[in-house]
Design a protein around this motif. Structure first.
Motif, PDB file in Angstrom:
ATOM      1  N   HIS A 286       0.810  -1.220   0.000  1.00  0.00           N
ATOM      2  CA  HIS A 286       0.000   0.000   0.000  1.00  0.00           C
ATOM      3  C   HIS A 286       0.844   1.270   0.000  1.00  0.00           C
ATOM      4  O   HIS A 286       0.288   2.368  -0.119  1.00  0.00           O
ATOM      5  N   ARG A 287       2.146   1.149   0.155  1.00  0.00           N
ATOM      6  CA  ARG A 287       2.982   2.353   0.242  1.00  0.00           C
ATOM      7  C   ARG A 287       4.218   2.287  -0.652  1.00  0.00           C
ATOM      8  O   ARG A 287       5.123   3.100  -0.507  1.00  0.00           O
ATOM      9  N   MET A 288       4.244   1.328  -1.548  1.00  0.00           N
ATOM     10  CA  MET A 288       5.406   1.163  -2.424  1.00  0.00           C
ATOM     11  C   MET A 288       4.972   1.145  -3.886  1.00  0.00           C
ATOM     12  O   MET A 288       3.874   0.690  -4.211  1.00  0.00           O
ATOM     13  N   PRO A 289       5.826   1.601  -4.812  1.00  0.00           N
ATOM     14  CA  PRO A 289       5.523   1.445  -6.246  1.00  0.00           C
ATOM     15  C   PRO A 289       5.418  -0.033  -6.608  1.00  0.00           C
ATOM     16  O   PRO A 289       6.102  -0.885  -6.031  1.00  0.00           O
TER      17      PRO A 289
ATOM     18  N   LEU B  33       4.940  -5.949 -10.764  1.00  0.00           N
ATOM     19  CA  LEU B  33       4.173  -6.218 -11.969  1.00  0.00           C
ATOM     20  C   LEU B  33       5.046  -6.827 -13.056  1.00  0.00           C
ATOM     21  O   LEU B  33       4.614  -7.724 -13.791  1.00  0.00           O
ATOM     22  N   LEU B  34       6.283  -6.366 -13.189  1.00  0.00           N
ATOM     23  CA  LEU B  34       7.208  -6.967 -14.156  1.00  0.00           C
ATOM     24  C   LEU B  34       7.481  -8.423 -13.807  1.00  0.00           C
ATOM     25  O   LEU B  34       7.554  -9.290 -14.690  1.00  0.00           O
ATOM     26  N   GLN B  35       7.636  -8.697 -12.523  1.00  0.00           N
ATOM     27  CA  GLN B  35       7.856 -10.078 -12.108  1.00  0.00           C
ATOM     28  C   GLN B  35       6.639 -10.944 -12.410  1.00  0.00           C
ATOM     29  O   GLN B  35       6.763 -12.092 -12.840  1.00  0.00           O
ATOM     30  N   MET B  36       5.448 -10.411 -12.217  1.00  0.00           N
ATOM     31  CA  MET B  36       4.227 -11.163 -12.533  1.00  0.00           C
ATOM     32  C   MET B  36       4.157 -11.501 -14.024  1.00  0.00           C
ATOM     33  O   MET B  36       3.781 -12.615 -14.398  1.00  0.00           O
ATOM     34  N   ILE B  37       4.533 -10.528 -14.873  1.00  0.00           N
ATOM     35  CA  ILE B  37       4.526 -10.779 -16.317  1.00  0.00           C
ATOM     36  C   ILE B  37       5.515 -11.893 -16.664  1.00  0.00           C
ATOM     37  O   ILE B  37       5.224 -12.782 -17.472  1.00  0.00           O
ATOM     38  N   SER B  38       6.697 -11.865 -16.044  1.00  0.00           N
ATOM     39  CA  SER B  38       7.711 -12.884 -16.344  1.00  0.00           C
ATOM     40  C   SER B  38       7.270 -14.272 -15.901  1.00  0.00           C
ATOM     41  O   SER B  38       7.745 -15.273 -16.427  1.00  0.00           O
TER      42      SER B  38
ATOM     43  N   GLU C  70      -6.479   2.607  -8.577  1.00  0.00           N
ATOM     44  CA  GLU C  70      -5.808   3.746  -9.197  1.00  0.00           C
ATOM     45  C   GLU C  70      -4.298   3.550  -9.221  1.00  0.00           C
ATOM     46  O   GLU C  70      -3.625   3.886 -10.209  1.00  0.00           O
ATOM     47  N   GLN C  71      -3.755   2.973  -8.127  1.00  0.00           N
ATOM     48  CA  GLN C  71      -2.315   2.728  -8.057  1.00  0.00           C
ATOM     49  C   GLN C  71      -1.884   1.712  -9.109  1.00  0.00           C
ATOM     50  O   GLN C  71      -0.844   1.876  -9.769  1.00  0.00           O
ATOM     51  N   VAL C  72      -2.699   0.671  -9.303  1.00  0.00           N
ATOM     52  CA  VAL C  72      -2.382  -0.347 -10.310  1.00  0.00           C
ATOM     53  C   VAL C  72      -2.421   0.256 -11.708  1.00  0.00           C
ATOM     54  O   VAL C  72      -1.519   0.034 -12.530  1.00  0.00           O
TER      55      VAL C  72
ATOM     56  N   ALA D 106       2.534   3.805 -16.545  1.00  0.00           N
ATOM     57  CA  ALA D 106       3.942   4.195 -16.508  1.00  0.00           C
ATOM     58  C   ALA D 106       4.816   3.166 -17.212  1.00  0.00           C
ATOM     59  O   ALA D 106       5.764   3.514 -17.940  1.00  0.00           O
ATOM     60  N   LEU D 107       4.501   1.876 -17.028  1.00  0.00           N
ATOM     61  CA  LEU D 107       5.285   0.830 -17.689  1.00  0.00           C
ATOM     62  C   LEU D 107       5.092   0.887 -19.209  1.00  0.00           C
ATOM     63  O   LEU D 107       6.044   0.678 -19.975  1.00  0.00           O
ATOM     64  N   LYS D 108       3.877   1.168 -19.637  1.00  0.00           N
ATOM     65  CA  LYS D 108       3.628   1.264 -21.078  1.00  0.00           C
ATOM     66  C   LYS D 108       4.396   2.428 -21.698  1.00  0.00           C
ATOM     67  O   LYS D 108       4.856   2.349 -22.838  1.00  0.00           O
ATOM     68  N   GLN D 109       4.536   3.483 -20.936  1.00  0.00           N
ATOM     69  CA  GLN D 109       5.233   4.659 -21.455  1.00  0.00           C
ATOM     70  C   GLN D 109       6.744   4.461 -21.516  1.00  0.00           C
ATOM     71  O   GLN D 109       7.404   5.032 -22.375  1.00  0.00           O
ATOM     72  N   HIS D 110       7.287   3.674 -20.609  1.00  0.00           N
ATOM     73  CA  HIS D 110       8.748   3.586 -20.501  1.00  0.00           C
ATOM     74  C   HIS D 110       9.331   2.273 -21.022  1.00  0.00           C
ATOM     75  O   HIS D 110      10.537   2.153 -21.209  1.00  0.00           O
ATOM     76  N   VAL D 111       8.511   1.265 -21.204  1.00  0.00           N
ATOM     77  CA  VAL D 111       9.039  -0.033 -21.603  1.00  0.00           C
ATOM     78  C   VAL D 111       8.271  -0.542 -22.824  1.00  0.00           C
ATOM     79  O   VAL D 111       7.042  -0.530 -22.838  1.00  0.00           O
ATOM     80  N   ASN D 112       8.982  -0.960 -23.812  1.00  0.00           N
ATOM     81  CA  ASN D 112       8.360  -1.595 -24.971  1.00  0.00           C
ATOM     82  C   ASN D 112       8.092  -3.049 -24.608  1.00  0.00           C
ATOM     83  O   ASN D 112       9.019  -3.852 -24.450  1.00  0.00           O
TER      84      ASN D 112
END
Length: 573
Positions: free
Chosen positions: A503-506, A511-516, A534-536, A542-548
């Protein structure tokens, strides 16, 4: 000395003939050198004490050795007939060329018999200690619960023995591949050593550990103590953890980011592997929360009382300490913002005044981080130059294992250990002999700082459950005292349980680990306490903007996860 001449210890000592007798230590008939005694130094000390005892009891003349026929007859009585140790003379013992060597061979047997009985006595005490643990009375309840359910929640108070005994119970129940997770590497190492010792497998491979960059696990290991991060890594590589038939998640109350993630993954894993058994354990668990989470899986709850001796609780915030010690006022923090170690030294002074060193008992100090440990250690070492019975030892996860192991050594009589630790000593390990706890009431946790748009360690007050855990460390081996460097009113404002890190961390690294791991549907993942939607959504954006995403391979996810493991280690320091 002739074979028939009796040896009289009044004017003779085997210690004067070490050089010529040392050859008898070597076992006969072996290609490789094999010594009959583990430690020659210990053996010669035993010989010295044995000779002194024989002289003191008025029996300085060693009795004549019996023949094989005489040894087989129960009458008349002779003490050599009651040795439990016997060696094959043809295969093991060197030939005796005289009375001295014959008697020395007999002394080797007496020594080996003595050490064997000593080991049996230690094993007897160990088994008595295991039977006296509160959780031993719940062994049948645990087995019945596991036979009828796939998920078992063990809510065991501090000192009940759950971390060491439950893995052994599972092994006795027939499970042969058991993984027990711990939030810290030191807990994995210390618990594996303890459980191996209790299973009489100190030098075997039935019990092992696996931590970052180090492991003692083999293909024959039955019980593995492993960090949460490495178990998640195995999940990413091996899908369903088919190598294990039982998972134990210990210290689940800590609610760190990947601990909560691991709970969700194991919930999914139960559907993929119907035969898998899951055991959740904690001392300060929110029972209702976890029971409701696994209710559809038929979770069973076993509550085990702790074994705590009486603990005297004293609230001594710094102003009160100054009045007791008669010193001028000082604040908890220096003007520079660093921790003021003076209150801790004042409490040590109170302990010296009120509890003499003849009353054994070590001190465990809880502070929030490594910098605070260094400040307190420096101040206590300065105090220890005046009161020379203090042994000062730091304890945090950044220390080498050899340095961490020093806290488990017993202090000499007349001395006391002062262990200055982070919350690593709160639940992850138990240091025997602690009688006094000094609790600063602070802990450092990783949180998101919007100003720098990144994570940073911040200092917070502990929760009530954590404060009670710290207090409980004073009552493990005897009556104790807990000094809290804050007021009762401050304690009443503490949160009941630690705030979940999720609840207090990015959430980006998780999420990247879940995808892997093949879990792309983040929104439907079964978190025990889900983050705000909203946090999710913000994290996904943010991931879509910075990671292909097309270039996001598993290697990158593993690299991200390795980084999170390193930051997690820093977080728990």
């Amino acid at each position: 000395m002739s074979r028939k001449q009796r040896i009289n210890l009044i004017n003779f000592s085997f210690l004067d003939h070490k050089a010529e007798l040392r050859a008898l230590f070597r076992a006969k008939g072996r290609r490789e050198p094999c010594c009959l005694v583990e430690s020659e130094t210990d053996f010669w000390q035993f010989i010295g004490k044995y000779e002194a005892m024989m002289r003191a009891t008025g029996q300085p003349e060693l009795p004549q050795l019996l023949s094989s026929k005489e040894l087989s007859s129960p009458q008349p009585y002779h003490r050599t007939k009651h040795l439990a140790m016997e060696l094959d003379e043809e295969q093991m013992l060197q030939e005796a060329r005289g009375e001295m060597e014959a008697q020395f061979r007999q002394l080797i047997l007496i020594y080996l018999d003595f050490r064997q009985k000593e080991k049996f006595q230690r094993i007897r005490k160990l088994r008595q200690a295991q039977r006296s643990l509160p959780i031993a009375r719940f062994r049948c309840d645990l087995r019945e619960a596991l036979d009828n359910s796939r998920v078992l929640i063990v809510a065991g108070d501090t000192g009940c023995g759950k971390s060491t005994q439950v893995p052994q119970f599972l092994y006795d129940f027939g499970y042969r591949s058991i993984a027990c997770t711990q939030p810290r590497r030191l807990a994995c190492v210390s618990l594996s050593k303890r459980v191996a010792h209790e299973l009489l497998d100190d030098y075997g491979s039935r019990v092992g550990f696996q931590i970052r960059f180090e492991k003692s696990r083999t293909q024959h290991t039955n019980i593995t103590f492993i960090t949460e991060g490495l178990l998640l890594r195995q999940l990413a590589v091996g899908a369903n953890l088919d190598q294990y038939d039982a998972l134990i998640l210990d210290e689940i109350h800590e609610r760190n980011l990947f601990g909560d993630f691991l709970l969700g993954v194991t919930k999914c894993l139960l559907r993929a592997r119907p035969q898998l058994k899951l055991i959740l354990m904690s001392a300060t668990i929110n029972v209702q929360l976890f029971h409701n989470y696994f209710q559809e899986d038929g979770a069973r709850l076993v509550q085990v009382p702790g074994r705590l001796f009486p603990i005297k609780l004293r609230y001594v915030p710094p102003p009160a300490l100054e009045l007791i010690a008669g010193q001028s006022g000082s604040s908890t923090k220096h003007q520079s913002g660093r921790l003021d170690p003076a209150p801790f030294v004042q409490v040590l002074s109170l302990i010296d005044q009120q509890y003499p060193t003849s009353e054994r008992g070590d001190v465990l100090i809880f502070v929030s981080g490594v910098n605070e440990i260094e400040s307190v250690v420096a101040a206590v070492e300065e105090y220890a130059t005046k009161q020379q019975h203090w042994i000062v030892l730091p304890l945090h996860s950044g220390l080498a294992l050899a340095e961490q192991d020093k806290v488990f050594d017993y202090a000499q009589e007349g001395s006391r250990k002062c262990i200055v630790s982070t919350n690593i000593a709160e639940t992850s390990l138990t240091v025997d002999g602690v009688r006094f706890v000094i609790d600063s009431g602070k802990v450092k946790e990783m949180s998101y700082d919007a100003a720098v748009k990144g994570q940073r360690l911040k200092e917070f007050w502990v929760s009530k459950s954590s404060a009670e855990q710290r207090k409980g460390r004073a009552g493990r081996t005897g009556p104790g005292v807990c000094f809290r460097l804050y007021s009762q009113a401050q304690f009443d404002t503490f949160e009941p349980y630690p705030a979940p890190e999720i609840h207090r961390m990015p959430l980006d690294t998780m999420l990247l680990q879940m995808i892997s791991m093949g879990l792309p549907n983040v929104r439907d993942f079964p978190f025990i306490e889900a983050p705000k939607s909203e946090q999710v959504e913000q994290t996904i954006l943010a991931l879509k903007q910075h990671v292909n995403k097309t270039g996001l391979d598993k290697y990158l996810c593993r690299s991200i996860f390795d980084y999170s493991a390193v930051s997690g280690k820093a977080r728990k320091a």
